[in-house]
Design a protein around this motif. Sequence first.
Motif, PDB file in Angstrom:
ATOM      1  N   LYS A 354       0.891  -1.371   0.044  1.00 44.51           N
ATOM      2  CA  LYS A 354      -0.062   0.032  -0.044  1.00 44.51           C
ATOM      3  C   LYS A 354       0.782   1.324   0.057  1.00 44.51           C
ATOM      4  CE  LYS A 354      -4.084  -1.476   2.318  1.00 44.51           C
ATOM      5  NZ  LYS A 354      -5.067  -1.493   3.496  1.00 44.51           N
ATOM      6  N   GLY A 361      -5.336   0.571  -2.514  1.00 41.38           N
ATOM      7  CA  GLY A 361      -5.423  -0.609  -1.620  1.00 41.38           C
ATOM      8  C   GLY A 361      -3.759  -1.223  -2.014  1.00 41.38           C
ATOM      9  N   ASP A 389      -7.803  -4.935  -4.039  1.00 41.23           N
ATOM     10  CA  ASP A 389      -6.436  -5.544  -3.533  1.00 41.23           C
ATOM     11  C   ASP A 389      -5.887  -6.403  -4.305  1.00 41.23           C
ATOM     12  OD1 ASP A 389      -6.531  -3.570  -1.518  1.00 41.23           O
ATOM     13  OD2 ASP A 389      -7.102  -4.931   0.041  1.00 41.23           O
TER      14      ASP A 389
END
Length: 640
Positions: A354, A361, A389
Amino acid sequence: MMMRNVLTVLTIFFFTSQAVGQNPNLSTQDKKALKYYQEASALLRRVQYPEAIDPLRKALDRDQNFIEAWQALGLSYFKTGKLDQAIECYEKPIEIDKESVRVPRSYFTLADLYFQKEEYQKAVDFANLYIENRQNETANIKTLQTIIQNSEYILEAIKEPLPYNIKPLPGQANYFKQQYFPVLTVDQQSLIYTGRNRDENIYISRLGENGDWGMPSPISNNINTDLNEGACTISADGRILIFTSCQGRRGFGSCDLYITYKEGNDWAVPENLGIDVNSSSWDVQPTLSADGRTLYFVSDRPGGLGKKDIWKSSKGEDDKWSSPVNIGAPVNTSLDEISPFIHVNGESLYFASKGHAGMGGFDIFMSEVNDGIWSEPTNLGYPLNDRYDQVSLYISSGGEKGYYTIERVVNGEWRSVLHSFDVPPQFRVKRRSVFTIGHVIDKGTRKFLGADIKIFDQSNSELISKVKSDAVTGEYTIVLTEGNEYGLYVEKRGYLFADYSFNVNKIENFNSDNLEIELQSIKEGVSMVLNNIYFEFDSFELKKESYSELQTVYEFLKANRNVSIEIQGYTDDKGTKQYNEALSENRAKSVYQYLLDKKVPPRMLSYKGLGAQNFISPNDTDENRAKNRRIEFVIKKLDN
């Protein structure tokens, strides 16, 4: 243990403090509007966001210019997933009074909301508006600068999508609703991953002749239990496995790493890696080097750069793991780095972060290590990375094929599906690797042997990797990375060692056929050629490329004190008899002297120069003549 795909959500407590009525300087004087607002404030304090919507609507019916009520209503919609309504509410204060000191709070949240809606230019615009108005609010500005950085990256990345050719794995690999953290054996024939049924377990699926993956089966009853097992890594030969367990097993922290070894077809009962590696913190998501002797993993232990960092431990000559060290910047950042994967070349690291510019994300990045220094990480780009993600991937030895998990909500349920993809040239490993598989066999009995296999870089005699052949099947797997010349040594007590050399300039030119290694038991009169002894031209000066072989001879003699050897030197047929005998004797003496200097007892050593005789190849080519210019040793005496 599973990483949920959630959108980046900014903390908006400074809105909440206004929304729940802690500031008397509100923008309305309407008493009924204030009463409804205070009713909503009590609900917001109890995080009852849906229930707060009605009193806030009533407050706004009384006063349409009540800025704090609009922002509180936006917060309620935001927390209930109604982004469009939230945006409308947060934009209202800008329409009401653009100069109000309350308006920058709207700028802050609108930057995040538009980022989540993938309207990246608007996200940048609102982030900049907030920064212009609140230049002294360091923490909030840092958060918005991340949004700006990611938005600008995305705007450029989506202009030219990369040719990843992402596809779900064919066959039965995606048998469960959720499967993730894939790893493969180096031959890419066995896929090992975490599957979630009632709990998390480790499963294996094998590639069929038609290119489909077979039905997954539990990897071993010794590994899987009623507890959670997952996020595993496996050595290139498929015989060392380290996994994460977070519940029930006796350990040192909330999650620990466990190791198990395969012998024949059976996995041993797992052992905790111990306090040398594990800690009282969260230790998870391991990845092993090809030989299983270098471990990278994720931990939130003290001493890192961020909450979750990547750490490294290595196994020493005593087979004990070293105390983990943080691999540091530029890989690790003040934010989270997770799910590392070290390529079999030992140099290319892929990981999720991140903390570097990306799509929002967790994105997947790569970094290359050179002389212990990691390069600045590179984002793998769009569409491999997107607004969700991305974590946990595997890259093939040649660097052209990858595997990872895509997670999405389908009909209200989280689904995790394993995919393969083509790696674009700019994200492939700088140095590819090739592997070869074979067996170690007793030359006389033809029985399979468990033996130590060491691989050295011939340029500096540095030990590159150390593996073992299976004691039951004799099978071994070695991985070689292009651009090096290697010396390979196979050792077992009671046997002469075997030696080989490999020049892996380009993997396309490397013969990766199975190498069957025969070991000769130690007997009087048996001999072996020392294939990795080199001399300067027309000289008896040992070249540095010889040191790995010389060290191996020394270790052989150290382990077999009952042996006496004669070191014999030979030449090809060029030159006079007198010259060849003198050169061969001096070369044999150089090896003899090296061993004496290593404190080998003189009683164990003798030497002789035999010149141009006992040829092992015809003297008809340069290559064959080079084979005849050699050093051998012969077992002259074997004491009981």
